[in-house]
Enzyme design. Structure first.
Site, mmCIF file in Angstrom:
data_model
loop_
_atom_site.group_PDB
_atom_site.id
_atom_site.type_symbol
_atom_site.label_atom_id
_atom_site.label_comp_id
_atom_site.label_asym_id
_atom_site.label_seq_id
_atom_site.Cartn_x
_atom_site.Cartn_y
_atom_site.Cartn_z
ATOM 1 N N SER A 1 36.674 87.199 -39.014
ATOM 2 C CA SER A 1 37.543 88.287 -38.405
ATOM 3 C C SER A 1 39.042 88.352 -39.051
ATOM 4 C CB SER A 1 37.786 87.869 -36.791
ATOM 5 O OG SER A 1 38.849 88.573 -36.101
ATOM 6 N N TYR B 1 40.266 94.978 -38.850
ATOM 7 C CA TYR B 1 41.191 96.148 -37.812
ATOM 8 C C TYR B 1 41.865 96.699 -38.357
ATOM 9 C CZ TYR B 1 39.209 93.406 -33.751
ATOM 10 O OH TYR B 1 38.204 92.764 -32.654
ATOM 11 N N ARG C 1 33.528 93.733 -24.424
ATOM 12 C CA ARG C 1 34.949 93.142 -23.815
ATOM 13 C C ARG C 1 35.769 94.585 -24.273
ATOM 14 N NH1 ARG C 1 35.319 87.658 -25.224
ATOM 15 N NH2 ARG C 1 37.093 87.719 -26.525
HETATM 16 C C1 LIG Z 1 35.548 85.584 -28.430
HETATM 17 C C2 LIG Z 1 34.941 86.823 -29.086
HETATM 18 C C3 LIG Z 1 36.045 87.437 -29.891
HETATM 19 C C4 LIG Z 1 35.785 88.588 -30.783
HETATM 20 N N1 LIG Z 1 36.390 89.028 -31.808
HETATM 21 C C5 LIG Z 1 36.037 90.042 -32.401
HETATM 22 C C6 LIG Z 1 36.947 90.565 -33.468
HETATM 23 O O1 LIG Z 1 38.085 89.797 -34.054
HETATM 24 N N2 LIG Z 1 36.396 91.303 -34.549
HETATM 25 C C7 LIG Z 1 35.466 92.031 -33.805
HETATM 26 O O2 LIG Z 1 34.976 93.210 -34.836
HETATM 27 N N3 LIG Z 1 34.497 91.689 -33.002
HETATM 28 C C8 LIG Z 1 35.056 90.447 -32.061
HETATM 29 N N4 LIG Z 1 34.364 90.225 -31.264
HETATM 30 C C9 LIG Z 1 32.938 91.053 -30.761
HETATM 31 C C10 LIG Z 1 31.682 90.290 -31.754
HETATM 32 O O3 LIG Z 1 31.977 90.650 -33.105
HETATM 33 C C11 LIG Z 1 30.489 91.061 -31.300
HETATM 34 O O4 LIG Z 1 30.486 92.139 -31.290
HETATM 35 C C12 LIG Z 1 30.071 90.384 -29.918
HETATM 36 O O5 LIG Z 1 30.515 89.026 -29.676
HETATM 37 C C13 LIG Z 1 28.302 90.495 -29.636
HETATM 38 O O6 LIG Z 1 28.000 89.906 -28.336
HETATM 39 P P1 LIG Z 1 27.653 88.705 -27.987
HETATM 40 O O7 LIG Z 1 28.855 87.782 -27.922
HETATM 41 O O8 LIG Z 1 26.921 88.840 -26.739
HETATM 42 O O9 LIG Z 1 26.626 88.211 -29.100
HETATM 43 C C14 LIG Z 1 34.550 89.039 -30.518
HETATM 44 C C15 LIG Z 1 33.504 88.366 -29.407
HETATM 45 C C16 LIG Z 1 33.902 87.363 -28.818
HETATM 46 C C17 LIG Z 1 33.077 86.917 -27.758
#
Ligand SMILES: Cc1cc2nc3c(=O)[nH]c(=O)nc-3n(C[C@H](O)[C@H](O)[C@H](O)COP(=O)(O)O)c2cc1C
Length: 379
Positions: A107, A130, A279
């Site tokens: 990330s 990002y 999220r």
């Molecule tokens: C704690 C956390 C932090 C995340 N941070 C990012 C991030 O920095 N960049 C990003 O593109 N997606 C981020 N995501 C989204 C994940 O890449 C992904 O789309 C998502 O976790 C998929 O769902 P799942 O957790 O149910 O597998 C984050 C997800 C979580 C749970």
């Protein structure tokens, strides 16, 4: 780590080992968490078709993702602050992914920097971008990812600004961890975590610290981050990024048919059907509901990847059946990391692989390319 048989076991162990603010941060969705819940609920309601008396002795879960060979149709997705679930978490997760024959995405908001990970692992990994207001900084991130030999850039497009997660506000989540009495008491009850994080390379955002002009001191860095996500982000920026990034481009965060068709025209190698793990836009449809519609709309024009709610090999089978070529996971491996560092991530991947393999056998398929709508039960 004995008696771990499923991702839920890793989740429960991680909950015991990781301080509350960081565990909640990983687990939560935005606002009322409707989309977070829908991601899981809608996967579970898809029933698989049990087939019998098919010779399934020789099975193979290997495939390719954006042209890269992988041992299963799964890669580790980008997760911010992975290095605060376990010290050096990004390096450990990347090593586990590579050892299992799959890929890891770093990330932008990681704790270990691009260079930290590149110098600690032998093979190329993916970098998630990002887009910040400071385009000079965005360009420098892209150049750093290219210099570190990252093989794909994962451009996240569903976060023009940050949606709220109530628990992060209530827990006073900050990077590095705020030394408030409530947090200190909680951390003191997690000695393994304290040791791993204190012995980790960094405690702040490694890709930003020391690279952003005028950003002395952690507090201002955190403030800079919260104001830097760019709501002007548009398809023009995708074009610009495509023109300066020399390798594979993956557009992550597509949840709409029209957006998917536009993405297919950008020259990107793949899209990820995703709502950021529930999220961002709360009230958005589950990823799995939109997957078949998007896969039908883009056809063979662009490779379709999927994430959101994957917790088992059966879930992977559902996504592959509904049009995904591969899946990304977030929480499933983060729980593994919190539970047991690199070994925990390795266990998470291994559980998913074995479950997918058995599911394939019980559905009467022997290879990933055989998986299609035919494995879904019409009930
Ligand atoms: C704690 C956390 C932090 C995340 N941070 C990012 C991030 O920095 N960049 C990003 O593109 N997606 C981020 N995501 C989204 C994940 O890449 C992904 O789309 C998502 O976790 C998929 O769902 P799942 O957790 O149910 O597998 C984050 C997800 C979580 C749970």
């Amino acid at each position: 780590m004995r008696n771990i048989t499923c991702i839920e076991d890793l989740r429960q162990l991680a909950r015991r080992k990781v301080p509350r603010a960081f565990f909640d941060y990983a687990e939560a969705g935005s606002y009322a968490q409707e989309t977070l819940r829908a991601n899981r609920a809608h996967l579970e309601r898809i029933k698989l078709r049990q087939r019998v008396l098919v010779d399934v002795d020789e099975r193979d879960t290997s495939t390719t993702i954006v042209g890269e060979k992988v041992s299963l149709p799964l890669a580790l997705g980008s997760v911010a602050m992975t290095g605060l679930k376990h010290g050096n978490g990004e390096i450990l997760a990347c090593r586990a992914a590579h050892a299992a024959g799959t890929q890891f995405t770093l990330s932008t908001m990681s704790i270990c920097s691009i260079e930290d990970v590149a110098s600690a692992v032998g093979k190329p990994f993916w970098f998630q971008l990002y887009v910040m207001r400071d385009r000079g900084f965005v360009r420098s991130l892209i150049e750093r990812a290219a210099a570190a030999n990252c093989s794909a850039l994962v451009l996240t497009v569903d976060l023009p600004l940050l949606a709220q997660r109530h628990c992060d506000v209530k827990n006073g989540l900050s990077v590095p961890p705020a030394m408030k009495m409530k947090n200190l008491i909680n951390m003191a009850s997690k000695p393994g975590w304290v040791f791993s994080v204190l012995s980790g390379k960094r405690w702040t955002f490694g890709n930003l610290a020391g690279h952003v002009k005028g950003m002395e001191g952690v507090k201002s860095l955190a403030q800079w981050t919260s104001t830097q996500f760019d709501p002007t982000l548009s398809w023009k920026d995708v074009e610009w990024i495509r023109s300066i990034w020399p390798r594979k481009l993956i557009i992550k965060g597509i949840l709409d048919i029209d957006d998917a068709k536009l993405a297919a025209k950008t020259g990107a190698s793949a899209i990820v059907v995703s709502n950021h793990g529930g999220r961002q836009l709360d009230g958005a449809p589950s990823s799995i509901t939109m997957l078949p519609k998007i896969a039908d709309a883009v056809g063979a024009d662009i490779e379709v990847m999927f994430d959101g709610g994957i917790r088992s090999g059966q879930d992977m089978m559902r996504a592959l059946a509904l049009g995904a070529r591969s899946c990304l996971i977030g929480r499933a491996y983060i729980f593994g990391l919190g539970a047991g560092g690199q070994a925990g991530v390795a266990i998470a991947i291994d559980i998913l692989k074995k479950e997918l393999d058995v599911t394939m056998a019980l559905c009467g398929v022997k290879s990933i390319k055989e998986i299609d709508h035919g494995v879904i039960a019409q009930v």
